[in-house]
Design an enzyme around this catalytic site. Structure first.
Site, PDB file in Angstrom:
ATOM      1  N   LYS A 310      -5.607  -5.588 -10.525  1.00 42.04           N
ATOM      2  CA  LYS A 310      -6.508  -4.465 -10.805  1.00 42.04           C
ATOM      3  C   LYS A 310      -6.221  -3.835 -12.173  1.00 42.04           C
ATOM      4  O   LYS A 310      -7.144  -3.496 -12.903  1.00 42.04           O
ATOM      5  CB  LYS A 310      -6.395  -3.409  -9.701  1.00 42.04           C
ATOM      6  CG  LYS A 310      -6.959  -3.885  -8.358  1.00 42.04           C
ATOM      7  CD  LYS A 310      -6.910  -2.779  -7.325  1.00 42.04           C
ATOM      8  CE  LYS A 310      -7.364  -3.295  -5.976  1.00 42.04           C
ATOM      9  NZ  LYS A 310      -7.412  -2.260  -4.956  1.00 42.04           N
ATOM     10  N   ASP A 351     -12.800   1.588  -4.850  1.00 44.14           N
ATOM     11  CA  ASP A 351     -11.824   2.076  -3.866  1.00 44.14           C
ATOM     12  C   ASP A 351     -12.014   3.580  -3.638  1.00 44.14           C
ATOM     13  O   ASP A 351     -11.840   4.081  -2.527  1.00 44.14           O
ATOM     14  CB  ASP A 351     -10.389   1.814  -4.343  1.00 44.14           C
ATOM     15  CG  ASP A 351      -9.991   0.350  -4.175  1.00 44.14           C
ATOM     16  OD1 ASP A 351     -10.597  -0.338  -3.323  1.00 44.14           O
ATOM     17  OD2 ASP A 351      -9.093  -0.108  -4.894  1.00 44.14           O
TER      18      ASP A 351
HETATM   19  P1  NAP Z   1       1.474  -0.702  -4.001  1.00 41.56           P
HETATM   20  O1  NAP Z   1       0.903  -0.314  -5.308  1.00 41.56           O
HETATM   21  O2  NAP Z   1       2.469  -1.788  -3.937  1.00 41.56           O
HETATM   22  O3  NAP Z   1       2.173   0.624  -3.364  1.00 41.56           O
HETATM   23  C1  NAP Z   1       2.899   0.564  -2.182  1.00 41.56           C
HETATM   24  C2  NAP Z   1       3.316   1.963  -1.768  1.00 41.56           C
HETATM   25  O4  NAP Z   1       3.959   1.878  -0.500  1.00 41.56           O
HETATM   26  C3  NAP Z   1       4.313   2.625  -2.722  1.00 41.56           C
HETATM   27  O5  NAP Z   1       4.030   3.993  -2.780  1.00 41.56           O
HETATM   28  C4  NAP Z   1       5.646   2.361  -2.002  1.00 41.56           C
HETATM   29  O6  NAP Z   1       6.636   3.322  -2.292  1.00 41.56           O
HETATM   30  C5  NAP Z   1       5.235   2.508  -0.577  1.00 41.56           C
HETATM   31  N1  NAP Z   1       6.155   1.842   0.335  1.00 41.56           N
HETATM   32  C6  NAP Z   1       6.335   0.520   0.496  1.00 41.56           C
HETATM   33  N2  NAP Z   1       7.267   0.284   1.446  1.00 41.56           N
HETATM   34  C7  NAP Z   1       7.678   1.489   1.895  1.00 41.56           C
HETATM   35  C8  NAP Z   1       8.613   1.906   2.872  1.00 41.56           C
HETATM   36  N3  NAP Z   1       9.312   1.029   3.591  1.00 41.56           N
HETATM   37  N4  NAP Z   1       8.766   3.225   3.081  1.00 41.56           N
HETATM   38  C9  NAP Z   1       8.064   4.114   2.374  1.00 41.56           C
HETATM   39  N5  NAP Z   1       7.161   3.790   1.424  1.00 41.56           N
HETATM   40  C10 NAP Z   1       6.976   2.485   1.190  1.00 41.56           C
HETATM   41  O7  NAP Z   1       0.350  -1.085  -2.948  1.00 41.56           O
HETATM   42  P2  NAP Z   1      -1.184  -0.598  -2.895  1.00 41.56           P
HETATM   43  O8  NAP Z   1      -2.039  -1.540  -3.627  1.00 41.56           O
HETATM   44  O9  NAP Z   1      -1.233   0.843  -3.264  1.00 41.56           O
HETATM   45  O10 NAP Z   1      -1.521  -0.831  -1.363  1.00 41.56           O
HETATM   46  C11 NAP Z   1      -0.976   0.020  -0.363  1.00 41.56           C
HETATM   47  C12 NAP Z   1      -1.663  -0.236   0.963  1.00 41.56           C
HETATM   48  O11 NAP Z   1      -3.052   0.022   0.864  1.00 41.56           O
HETATM   49  C13 NAP Z   1      -1.562  -1.681   1.441  1.00 41.56           C
HETATM   50  O12 NAP Z   1      -0.900  -1.688   2.672  1.00 41.56           O
HETATM   51  C14 NAP Z   1      -2.969  -2.160   1.682  1.00 41.56           C
HETATM   52  O13 NAP Z   1      -3.129  -2.739   2.957  1.00 41.56           O
HETATM   53  C15 NAP Z   1      -3.777  -0.905   1.644  1.00 41.56           C
HETATM   54  N6  NAP Z   1      -5.080  -1.170   1.000  1.00 41.56           N
HETATM   55  C16 NAP Z   1      -6.194  -0.826   1.679  1.00 41.56           C
HETATM   56  C17 NAP Z   1      -7.440  -1.040   1.115  1.00 41.56           C
HETATM   57  C18 NAP Z   1      -8.664  -0.704   1.894  1.00 41.56           C
HETATM   58  O14 NAP Z   1      -9.767  -0.926   1.388  1.00 41.56           O
HETATM   59  N7  NAP Z   1      -8.533  -0.167   3.092  1.00 41.56           N
HETATM   60  C19 NAP Z   1      -7.549  -1.575  -0.164  1.00 41.56           C
HETATM   61  C20 NAP Z   1      -6.378  -1.921  -0.838  1.00 41.56           C
HETATM   62  C21 NAP Z   1      -5.148  -1.703  -0.243  1.00 41.56           C
HETATM   63  P3  NAP Z   1       7.632   3.145  -3.556  1.00 41.56           P
HETATM   64  O15 NAP Z   1       6.898   3.699  -4.734  1.00 41.56           O
HETATM   65  O16 NAP Z   1       8.821   3.935  -3.159  1.00 41.56           O
HETATM   66  O17 NAP Z   1       7.903   1.686  -3.671  1.00 41.56           O
END
Ligand code: NAP
Length: 516
Positions: A310, A351
């Site tokens: 992205k 999004d």
């Molecule tokens: P990302 O940029 O990798 O961010 C992941 C986030 O999760 C970070 O804030 C990370 O914290 C936190 N995290 C990961 N493991 C953790 C743990 N064990 N305890 C606490 N915090 C934790 O990922 P993203 O692209 O934002 O995606 C996040 C979620 O959104 C995904 O699960 C995905 O399924 C969902 N999503 C949904 C849609 C939809 O349309 N519904 C679209 C895209 C994504 P740190 O900063 O501390 O690492």
């Protein structure tokens, strides 16, 4: 050039009668049946079948182990089998170009089974000379295919291994470039090669292969008949079919192909949407976009962009002086690319729209006159950034909690909202919680980002995680009287917004929901 790309189904299973497999393939609409004699153990069954009248032509293949097949026996036995079974056809005989070029005996025997019968009554078999690369898609594809096109083969067949969608598009380029020469099969194995199999009719490929079912697939990435015909509407694909897809790494688990192809079908529109895995670094993304931009005739009209591309998409659009929507610029990420001209693209981010639409499934939650709802955002990654941008723009008072507190502070500062330590996330007295962490996502389905005692009646909880559709957080929220909104709602709404951007019309949301 053949008029219509044929659908070939390989018969490969030893645990089912050959005849039953053939009947099932015919019932499913096969135009050709490939008898993979190297995979079958009862040659007698095959011989008997060939003696009966058949509705569609057979391809006789005895693939050698050297080119990835199951025949590791004696070569003279293989040649004898080609002769004895080949004389029973007529149809097609597929043999590796390398073996054909090497062996005068094989050429002589194949010549025998490929010439008309002595009385002229038996139509001749047609010869497919094939080449398989199980490792990669080499740089110079034309050098590989040239000897096959120059050979006496009736059909030339080249099969590579694609490690990315860029490889797959390069293989399809061979079909485009072959001009008026002999029929060509050009495809790529591996998950990344799927688009070569689905798009063969768009570029005039002689045939494509589909497996009867998942157990029958003999090549990695080979789709099943049901996938090809039902999900990808393969019979409707032709030279003018516009192509869409999802670019990410990995994309195998993406629900996009199901949802967007169902949307195109429900709207009765031409088009096909495919997974396009592109290596995770910026260079990989830029190479892919450069190829698509230089070749508008490939027909790619729109792309969904997912992790980790992205931010790469935004960077690429800016470097190429292309158009970026104000919303995508504000979020710092592009999840939708729209082709606006032969060499021009514009980028947007749906999004934000998806997140707000998901929350608005709870009446009044965002639009309570005179009140600015307090919202907690858990996480500070890509989705959190889109959530914070959308919620701030919608007038909410947002507090960010993130495991890595410095990232929460950075995100809050960028949008002028608050950040608090992760340990305090359960104590906030708010109207809405949005989980933007990956906690609870498959396979870690027993995890939750929020303690159950932080959940209470009246709270609205949107978990952006959509795999599984109901997370532990959502279950516990509902059990404690809170209102849970599934990440599926957000996914569908952002996909519907992409559909509207690409096609300029409202998305058939019900069909998309049903497909998901
Ligand atoms: P990302 O940029 O990798 O961010 C992941 C986030 O999760 C970070 O804030 C990370 O914290 C936190 N995290 C990961 N493991 C953790 C743990 N064990 N305890 C606490 N915090 C934790 O990922 P993203 O692209 O934002 O995606 C996040 C979620 O959104 C995904 O699960 C995905 O399924 C969902 N999503 C949904 C849609 C939809 O349309 N519904 C679209 C895209 C994504 P740190 O900063 O501390 O690492």
């Amino acid at each position: 050039m053949n008029a219509r790309t044929l659908l070939a189904v390989p018969i490969t299973r030893c645990d089912l009668p050959v005849g039953a497999q053939v009947r099932a393939a015919l019932a499913a609409g096969a135009d050709l049946i490939e008898l993979r004699v190297d995979c079958l153990d009862d040659i007698g069954q095959v011989a008997k079948l060939l003696e009966q009248p058949h509705e569609v032509p057979f391809i006789l293949t005895i693939r050698s182990a050297a080119e990835g097949g199951g025949w590791d026996g004696d070569e003279s036995e293989r040649v004898a089998l080609f002769e004895s079974l080949g004389l029973k056809l007529p149809g097609y005989v597929d043999v590796e170009y390398s073996a054909w070029a090497r062996s005068a005996n094989l050429r002589q025997k194949l010549g025998l089974v490929s010439s008309p019968g002595a009385d002229g009554g038996r139509p001749r078999n047609r010869l497919i000379l094939s080449y398989h690369d199980w490792r990669a898609t080499p740089d110079d594809l034309d050098t590989v295919v040239r000897p096959l096109l120059d050979s006496p083969a009736d059909v030339a067949k080249v099969v590579f291994t694609a490690h990315s969608a860029t490889d797959a598009w390069r293989v399809l380029g061979l079909l485009r470039r072959r001009g008026g020469s002999r029929p060509l099969i050009a495809m790529a194995m591996g998950a990344a090669g799927l688009l070569t199999r689905v798009l063969a009719p768009k570029f005039g490929g002689f045939l494509t292969f589909a497996a009867l079912d998942a157990e029958s697939a003999v090549a990695p990435g080979q789709p099943t008949l049901a996938e090809l015909l039902e999900v990808y509407r393969w019979r409707a694909i032709g030279p003018d079919t516009p192509v869409y897809g999802v670019v990410g790494w990995p994309v195998g688990q993406s629900k996009g192909p199901r949802v967007h192809n169902a949307a195109l079908a429900a709207a009765d529109m031409a088009g096909v949407y495919l997974p396009m895995p592109v290596p995770p670094d910026y260079a990989g993304f830029a190479e892919f976009m450069t190829l698509l931009t230089a070749q508008p005739e490939l027909g790619v009209q729109g792309l969904s962009v997912t992790m980790p591309h992205k931010e790469h998409a935004l960077r690429w659009l800016e470097q190429e002086a292309q158009t970026v929507s104000a919303g995508a610029r504000r979020v710092g990420a592009v999840n939708t690319l729209i082709r606006t001209g032969a060499a021009s693209w514009s980028g947007g981010n749906t999004d934000t729209v998806g997140l707000l639409a998901a929350l608005r499934t709870v009446p009044g939650v965002l639009d309570d006159p005179g009140r600015r709802p307090q919202v907690v955002v858990l996480g500070a990654g890509g989705v959190a950034r889109a959530a914070v941008a959308a919620l701030c723009d919608a007038g909410c008072r947002v507090t960010v909690f993130n495991r890595t507190e410095a990232r929460a502070a950075e995100l809050a500062q960028a949008f002028g909202c608050a950040a608090r330590p992760w340990a305090e996330r359960g104590g906030a007295d708010v109207r809405v919680v949005v989980n933007c962490t990956s906690v609870g996502m498959w396979p870690n389905v027993d995890e939750t980002p929020l303690p159950a005692d932080a959940l209470r009646p009246g709270l609205v909880v949107l978990d952006t995680v959509y795999h599984p559709a109901e997370t532990r957080l959502a279950r516990e929220a509902a059990a404690r009287g809170a209102r849970a909104v599934s990440g599926v709602e957000m996914f569908l709404s952002q996909a519907a917004a992409q559909f509207a951007l690409w096609h300029g019309r409202k998305a058939p949301l019900d069909a998309m929901r049903a497909a998901l």
